[in-house]
Each structure stands twice: as structure tokens, then as C-alpha cells.
Motif scaffolding. Structure first.
Motif, PDB file in Angstrom:
ATOM      1  N   THR A 132     -39.317 -21.552  -5.997  1.00  0.00           N
ATOM      2  CA  THR A 132     -38.253 -20.599  -6.320  1.00  0.00           C
ATOM      3  C   THR A 132     -36.912 -21.063  -5.785  1.00  0.00           C
ATOM      4  N   ALA A 133     -36.892 -21.520  -4.540  1.00  0.00           N
ATOM      5  CA  ALA A 133     -35.635 -21.941  -3.909  1.00  0.00           C
ATOM      6  C   ALA A 133     -35.065 -23.188  -4.576  1.00  0.00           C
ATOM      7  N   PHE A 134     -35.908 -24.143  -4.917  1.00  0.00           N
ATOM      8  CA  PHE A 134     -35.433 -25.357  -5.585  1.00  0.00           C
ATOM      9  C   PHE A 134     -34.778 -25.004  -6.922  1.00  0.00           C
ATOM     10  N   ALA A 135     -35.414 -24.111  -7.676  1.00  0.00           N
ATOM     11  CA  ALA A 135     -34.852 -23.719  -8.973  1.00  0.00           C
ATOM     12  C   ALA A 135     -33.557 -22.951  -8.804  1.00  0.00           C
ATOM     13  N   ARG A 136     -33.513 -22.060  -7.820  1.00  0.00           N
ATOM     14  CA  ARG A 136     -32.320 -21.232  -7.602  1.00  0.00           C
ATOM     15  C   ARG A 136     -31.101 -22.077  -7.263  1.00  0.00           C
ATOM     16  N   LEU A 137     -31.307 -23.156  -6.500  1.00  0.00           N
ATOM     17  CA  LEU A 137     -30.188 -23.977  -6.070  1.00  0.00           C
ATOM     18  C   LEU A 137     -30.010 -25.227  -6.934  1.00  0.00           C
ATOM     19  N   GLY A 138     -30.703 -25.285  -8.061  1.00  0.00           N
ATOM     20  CA  GLY A 138     -30.473 -26.344  -9.036  1.00  0.00           C
ATOM     21  C   GLY A 138     -30.892 -27.727  -8.592  1.00  0.00           C
ATOM     22  N   VAL A 139     -31.945 -27.812  -7.788  1.00  0.00           N
ATOM     23  CA  VAL A 139     -32.428 -29.113  -7.321  1.00  0.00           C
ATOM     24  C   VAL A 139     -33.505 -29.622  -8.271  1.00  0.00           C
ATOM     25  N   ASN A 140     -33.389 -30.868  -8.683  1.00  0.00           N
ATOM     26  CA  ASN A 140     -34.278 -31.421  -9.695  1.00  0.00           C
ATOM     27  C   ASN A 140     -35.604 -31.936  -9.133  1.00  0.00           C
ATOM     28  N   GLN A 141     -35.680 -32.124  -7.815  1.00  0.00           N
ATOM     29  CA  GLN A 141     -36.927 -32.603  -7.224  1.00  0.00           C
ATOM     30  C   GLN A 141     -38.018 -31.536  -7.362  1.00  0.00           C
ATOM     31  N   ALA A 142     -39.248 -31.993  -7.546  1.00  0.00           N
ATOM     32  CA  ALA A 142     -40.371 -31.051  -7.582  1.00  0.00           C
ATOM     33  C   ALA A 142     -40.868 -30.837  -6.160  1.00  0.00           C
ATOM     34  N   PRO A 143     -40.917 -29.594  -5.686  1.00  0.00           N
ATOM     35  CA  PRO A 143     -41.402 -29.361  -4.323  1.00  0.00           C
ATOM     36  C   PRO A 143     -42.868 -29.765  -4.210  1.00  0.00           C
ATOM     37  N   PRO A 144     -43.227 -30.571  -3.214  1.00  0.00           N
ATOM     38  CA  PRO A 144     -44.611 -31.044  -3.097  1.00  0.00           C
ATOM     39  C   PRO A 144     -45.573 -29.991  -2.569  1.00  0.00           C
ATOM     40  N   ILE A 145     -45.054 -28.961  -1.891  1.00  0.00           N
ATOM     41  CA  ILE A 145     -45.880 -27.914  -1.276  1.00  0.00           C
ATOM     42  C   ILE A 145     -45.295 -26.560  -1.669  1.00  0.00           C
TER      43      ILE A 145
END
Length: 421
Positions: free
Chosen positions: A234-247
């Protein structure tokens, strides 16, 4: 700054942290990682980031990535504890850390997942991290250094930064008298999902604690929960980060401390299933809560760890190769200062290199000033961690009885809330 090229050997936390700062300052930065892809190798799980580590991340990362670090770190609203117990989880003593309901005090330590933090710091550096580049050696001159790789290629840079971990080939080449010493104990690290059939594996009295349980025959068991403040996905998507969270799931990080003679030979070559069996045998006489962590572990995440202690160089030449993190000051995990010290290195080296333009200093001054500053705080932490590990290994029978039997028994009368069923 574009005239100064920096080649970083190692895409771990300190290398990526430094790269962000130097890239923003206008340096030509490239990172060379021996692994063929980002998350192929387990490199630890939950780490505690203290005020020095937080300050380094705030100083080096772009603002949106620092926000992402804070968002995915553990909540700070409740007080947290570090507890030392006996093998039955009877408390010997505890340290208390005040909570911060606002989350705004950056002096309050955070717990973070190491792989998630690394994914955050890879953002924006995708075209500068080169995978499958195993360093063989460096050749230095008065105006730069050349890195040679196992694939036959080489690159030249104004400055090479050795951030390639405890087995650094660059340290072995350039600081041959500083090979780290083995401690008398080795470890097994593991991870278990926090919730099993809707119930937490961690008893409520210990839900905000890191616990080190001292067992017999030099054994010890550490565990703590990694709870994300906001789900990484959720946080990665909200802040527009393209990396896939591993955990994405909360978990319990645990580690077993064993005298190294209790490990089979060639322990670093043991598979995860063999390590899991060894871990289960090691905790058979610990509290059932401890045994459940190991029984319900994600076996693929079980890995061996050699605890090693760095040697401080007697003479530290000023060359066009400098070192950061475990490559130069590896330390036991007792004290939780290894990762923080590495991040602190990155911030200090960035300060010194950026002073070349801001203050008109030379690259040689920056290297010398960094090495002098880093060695003062880093090797102080090495000694502190080494001392703490020795204290956790109680060999005197009388002291062992007092610490692990008498004190927990007396404390049980005044601390009923800590009774673990």
C-alpha cells in the motif's frame, strides 16, 4: 561534481544510501553488485534503526523515499522494551524505550524490514546498479582506481567505495592484516509469520519487546516482532515507488546463538532444512513459546550466520579505495549497531565528498577526514558489541544460578503481568 566518478562495490544498505546522496549532489555514481538480481540472497530480516541511522537516511534519501521508510517502519505509539530472560522467559532485567504516539520524534528508534528498506533505496537507482559484477581486485593510482570483475571487465573511477560486506575482497587485498576474527559463537536466523490461524505467535506481554533468552551450554535465543506501520504494498503504491516490496506480512524474526563447536563442520553449506532441524534441537529445553517460533518457521528463510569482529587497522593508508559498513567494521548483532553504523558511514562520507565543492577541499582531504571520523565511532561500537556478547555467555556457575534462577524467581512476585502461558 560530475568530474568526480564514484564506483561503489556492493548494493547493500550503506552503498545505496551513499549513492542517493552523491547522485543528488551531482556526482557520477555507479554501483556494482555481485548478486545476479536484487533479492536472490537472504541478508537478514528485521533491523532496529536508531537516531544515527534515521538521521543518515533523512540526510541521504530523497524526501519521498524517507517518507516511505517512516511509513513502513514499525509503529512507535507504545513503549518498547529489550528484555533479558532465562530459557523459561523469566525476566532478569529490561530496558524501556519511551513511545512516541505522534511518530514525529526522529530520535525514537524504528524497527524496519531489511529487504523492504533495500527495495526502497533501489528506487531511482535502477539504471546505476549493475548486477552480476563480482569484484576480483582493485588497482590504485594517485588519481583514481580500477576495479576488475570476474567476467573479465573493468572500470575506472576517481574513487572506489568498498561496501561489499564482511567477505570484502577489496579489504583482503588492501588491508590484509584486518581479517575479522571469529567469535566463539555462531548463529541461525529465521523468520515465522506473526499470525497463525488468526492468533499472534508473540504473547501479549511481549508484543512490543525484543527478548534475549539465555539458555544452558552457551545457547541463547533472540526474538522480536516486525510489524509494518503501513503495509509495504500500500505504501509503495501511495508514494509512487516502482519497486515491488519483497515482504508484505508481519512476522517474528528470531535468532539462535550457539557455541560454534555445536555446529556441524562446513555449517555455511548446510541447507535450510538441515539448519531447521539443528534449530529445533537447540531450543528443545526452552519455553514452548520459543519452540513454536522455530516449529512454525518459514524454512526457506532459515540461514546460518558467523558472528565476526573487525580489527582496527594500525595504519590506514589514504588511497582511492575507502571502505564502509561490514567491509571494515563488522560486529556481532548484540547492541544492534551494525546497520546503523554503516548508514552513518554513508552520511559522513557524503558530507566529506560534498565538501570538495562547497568548501574547496581536495579529494585526499575528504578521504582522510572520513577515515579518521568513521574509525572513532565505528570501532567504539565494535568493542561495545563484542563486550555485550561476552556478557550474554555466562560461564560462572554461581553467577549463572543467580542471573537465570534466583533473579527471575524474585521478579516473578512483582511482575505477574509478564507471566507467559
Amino acid at each position: 561534481m560530475s568530474e568526480i566518478s564514484v564506483a561503489i562495490a556492493g548494493a547493500g544498505l550503506s552503498g545505496l544510501c551513499l549513492a542517493h546522496s552523491l547522485l543528488r549532489a551531482g556526482f557520477d555514481v555507479q554501483i556494482y553488485e555481485r548478486d545476479p538480481e536484487p533479492h536472490i540472497r537472504r541478508q537478514g530480516y528485521r533491523i532496529s534503526v536508531d537516531e544515527h541511522g534515521i538521521a543518515a537516511l533523512q540526510r541521504c534519501l530523497p524526501p519521498h523515499l524517507f517518507k516511505l521508510f517512516l511509513a513502513t517502519a514499525s509503529p512507535t505509539d507504545k513503549a518498547s522494551y529489550f528484555r533479558v530472560t532465562n530459557q523459561e522467559l523469566g525476566e532478569v532485567f529490561r530496558l524501556t524505550f519511551k513511545g512516541d504516539p505522534s511518530g514525529a520524534d526522529l530520535r525514537t528508534p524504528r524497527q524496519v524490514d531489511r529487504q523492504t528498506l533495500r527495495a526502497i533505496m533501489l528506487e531511482g537507482l535502477q539504471d546505476r546498479v549493475h548486477y552480476g559484477k563480482e569484484v576480483l581486485r582493485a588497482e590504485t593510482t594517485s588519481d583514481g582506481a580500477t576495479l576488475h570483475f570476474s567476467d573479465g571487465s573493468c572500470i575506472r573511477a576517481s574513487l572506489v567505495v568498498g561496501a561489499d560486506g564482511v567477505n570484502s575482497v577489496l579489504r583482503k587485498q588492501l588491508l590484509p592484516d584486518c581479517e575479522p576474527d571469529d567469535t566463539s559463537s555462531w548463529g541461525i536466523y529465521g523468520r515465522s509469520l506473526l499470525f497463525h490461524k488468526g492468533r499472534s505467535l508473540v504473547p501479549r506481554p511481549l508484543e512490543t519487546s525484543g527478548v534475549f533468552a539465555i539458555g544452558p551450554s552457551g545457547r541463547g535465543f533472540f526474538f522480536t516482532a516486525m510489524r509494518f506501520g503501513e503495509a509495504p504494498q500500500t505504501a509503495f503504491a501511495r508514494l509512487g515507488v516502482n519497486q515491488a516490496p519483497p515482504i508484505n506480512d508481519d512476522y517474528v524474526m528470531w535468532g539462535i546463538l550457539l557455541p560454534k563447536e555445536q555446529f556441524p563442520e562446513h555449517q555455511e553449506k548446510l541447507g535450510a532444512e538441515a539448519l531447521q532441524r539443528l534449530a529445533q534441537e537447540a531450543v528443545r529445553d526452552f519455553h514452548p513459546v520459543v519452540q513454536r517460533f522455530v516449529e512454525r518457521a518459514d524454512v526457506d528463510y532459515t540461514m546460518p550466520v558467523r558472528f565476526r569482529v573487525a580489527k582496527k587497522p594500525d595504519m590506514w593508508p589514504v588511497s582511492r579505495v575507502v571502505f564502509m559498513g561490514d567491509a571494515v567494521h563488522v560486529m556481532p548483532p548484540t547492541g544492534a549497531h551494525g546497520g546503523n553504523t554503516a548508514l552513518r558511514d554513508a552520511a559522513l562520507l557524503a558530507d566529506k565528498l560534498e565538501a570538495i565543492a562547497i568548501q574547496g577541499e581536495t579529494l585526499e582531504w575528504a578521504i582522510l577526514s572520513y577515515q579518521e571520523g568513521m574509525s572513532k565511532y565505528a570501532f567504539r561500537e565494535v568493542e561495545a558489541s563484542k563486550t555485550m556478547m561476552k556478557r550474554f555467555s555466562i560461564k560462572n556457575p554461581l553467577m549463572s544460578w543467580v542471573m537465570l534462577r534466583a533473579i527471575p524467581w524474585m521478579r516473578s512476585f512483582t511482575n505477574k503481568s509478564l507471566t507467559i502461558e
